[in-house]
Design an enzyme around this catalytic site. Structure first.
Site, PDB file in Angstrom:
ATOM      1  N   ASP A  72       0.845  -1.188   0.000  1.00  0.00           N
ATOM      2  CA  ASP A  72       0.000   0.000   0.000  1.00  0.00           C
ATOM      3  C   ASP A  72       0.882   1.239   0.000  1.00  0.00           C
ATOM      4  O   ASP A  72       1.966   1.250   0.582  1.00  0.00           O
ATOM      5  CB  ASP A  72      -0.916   0.018   1.230  1.00  0.00           C
ATOM      6  N   SER A  73       0.420   2.272  -0.697  1.00  0.00           N
ATOM      7  CA  SER A  73       1.091   3.564  -0.730  1.00  0.00           C
ATOM      8  C   SER A  73       2.568   3.391  -1.110  1.00  0.00           C
ATOM      9  O   SER A  73       2.873   2.870  -2.176  1.00  0.00           O
ATOM     10  CB  SER A  73       0.917   4.265   0.617  1.00  0.00           C
ATOM     11  N   ALA A  74       3.500   3.790  -0.251  1.00  0.00           N
ATOM     12  CA  ALA A  74       4.917   3.626  -0.561  1.00  0.00           C
ATOM     13  C   ALA A  74       5.273   2.162  -0.802  1.00  0.00           C
ATOM     14  O   ALA A  74       6.136   1.848  -1.626  1.00  0.00           O
ATOM     15  CB  ALA A  74       5.771   4.195   0.569  1.00  0.00           C
ATOM     16  N   GLY A  84       3.419   0.054  -2.271  1.00  0.00           N
ATOM     17  CA  GLY A  84       3.040  -0.251  -3.638  1.00  0.00           C
ATOM     18  C   GLY A  84       4.144   0.111  -4.617  1.00  0.00           C
ATOM     19  O   GLY A  84       4.363  -0.586  -5.613  1.00  0.00           O
ATOM     20  N   HIS A 124      -7.109   7.602   1.528  1.00  0.00           N
ATOM     21  CA  HIS A 124      -5.911   6.968   0.971  1.00  0.00           C
ATOM     22  C   HIS A 124      -5.576   5.682   1.729  1.00  0.00           C
ATOM     23  O   HIS A 124      -5.554   5.649   2.960  1.00  0.00           O
ATOM     24  CB  HIS A 124      -4.751   7.960   1.081  1.00  0.00           C
TER      25      HIS A 124
END
Length: 324
Positions: free
Chosen positions: A158-160, A162, A282
């Site tokens: 997720d996020s970073a 990803g 997010h």
């Protein structure tokens, strides 16, 4: 269609979004990004680590790629495939987060996919920049493939995280390793320089402040290992991607990159789909385990990964039959 829109939010979505906008976004906007400010964020993971533990899984603290990691296995009757695993890479802007904050999502992916999930503690800021984080993620993937005997590995984050998962795809090709069988991303960061783009804003994002991303970006290039390859995941050749599912909140700052990548992969003939959920925050699948949209996103991601795993397994069996 490669993009699926979910525009009927549950009632619980509104207070989460409004609360994030009123309290979390101002806090993130004001948080100092000096060395002491970033270092103090490790306490967040420590608090989650002593919180309630997920049920119906067993956990083991291990080392993977010379880094600490947590192995999560589903309990009870299982059709578990001994040749398949998930490498989960947590988000947190390469500054915050860890096994504790992301134990719930890792456990749910393990339960739904019925495979072991390896949740990695990679090096991050302020001690190390993104190049080092990528190297840790790729080392973990390499060990799963070459030493632990997994023939099929799903990369997820997720996020970073990803971004790291996508860089593992790039690195596997560059190093001649077998490619991941699927890529699962929850609000993945797909461009390290997102904060400096003049055509992008975070006004509609529940809690990510663009200005803070721009302020943090110079630290991404901190050593000890420099980043190799692309800084923007969309610059990768589409053909190297495995089947890909990306989850995003509608109108979050990262959504345009998610949709652009999925559409590019789809046009190139790669199986890819994005799910965009309205009135979500997010990386929402990481939070609120009883939240309807969280459960739907995890179900969709696990079902997609499960199909990719089965197709890869069938392909392996056909190759074995031909070789025989």
């Amino acid at each position: 269609m490669p993009v699926v829109h979910h525009r009927k939010p549950s009632l619980g979505s509104y207070p989460i979004w409004v609360g994030s906008r009123l309290f979390l976004k101002p806090l993130l906007s004001l948080w100092p990004l000096n060395r002491s400010g970033m270092a103090g964020l490790f306490l967040i993971d420590r608090m989650f680590a002593v919180g309630p533990k997920p049920r119906r899984v067993v956990r083991e603290q291990i080392e993977l790629g010379d880094r600490p990691a947590e192995l999560i296995l589903p309990t009870g009757p299982s059709r578990r495939d001994p040749d398949t695993a998930i490498l989960y890479l947590h988000g947190g802007a390469f500054v915050v987060g860890g096994v504790g904050t992301h134990r719930s999502i890792a456990a749910r992916m393990s339960q739904k996919c019925e495979v072991p999930v390896f949740s990695l503690v990679y090096r991050q800021l302020p001690a190390a920049g993104v190049g080092t984080s990528v190297a840790d993620a790729l080392s973990a993937y390499r060990e799963l493939i070459t030493e632990r005997g997994y023939r099929r590995v799903v990369v997820a984050g997720d996020s970073a995280g990803g971004f790291l998962a996508a860089k593992v795809i790039e690195g596997a090709v560059a190093q001649g390793l077998p490619a991941p069988v699927a890529f699962v991303g929850f609000s993945p960061l797909l461009d390290l320089d997102l904060g400096s783009h003049p055509d992008r804003c975070s006004r509609s994002d529940a809690y990510l402040p663009k200005a803070k991303m721009a302020e943090l970006a110079p630290a991404f290039d901190r050593g000890p290992l420099q980043l190799a390859g692309v800084r923007r995941i969309g610059d990768l050749e589409p053909a190297i991607f495995p089947p890909t599912i990306l989850i995003t909140a509608e109108n979050e700052m990262l959504e345009p990159d998610v949709i652009a990548l999925v559409e590019e992969l789809d046009e190139a003939g790669v199986e890819a789909v994005a799910h965009s959920y309205s009135w979500q925050v997010h990386a929402f699948p990481v939070f609120g385990s009883h939240h309807r949209e969280t459960m739907e996103a995890i179900e969709a991601s696990a079902a997609f990964a499960g199909r990719a795993i089965r197709e890869a397994k069938d392909a392996d069996e056909r190759k074995s039959q031909w070789a025989g």
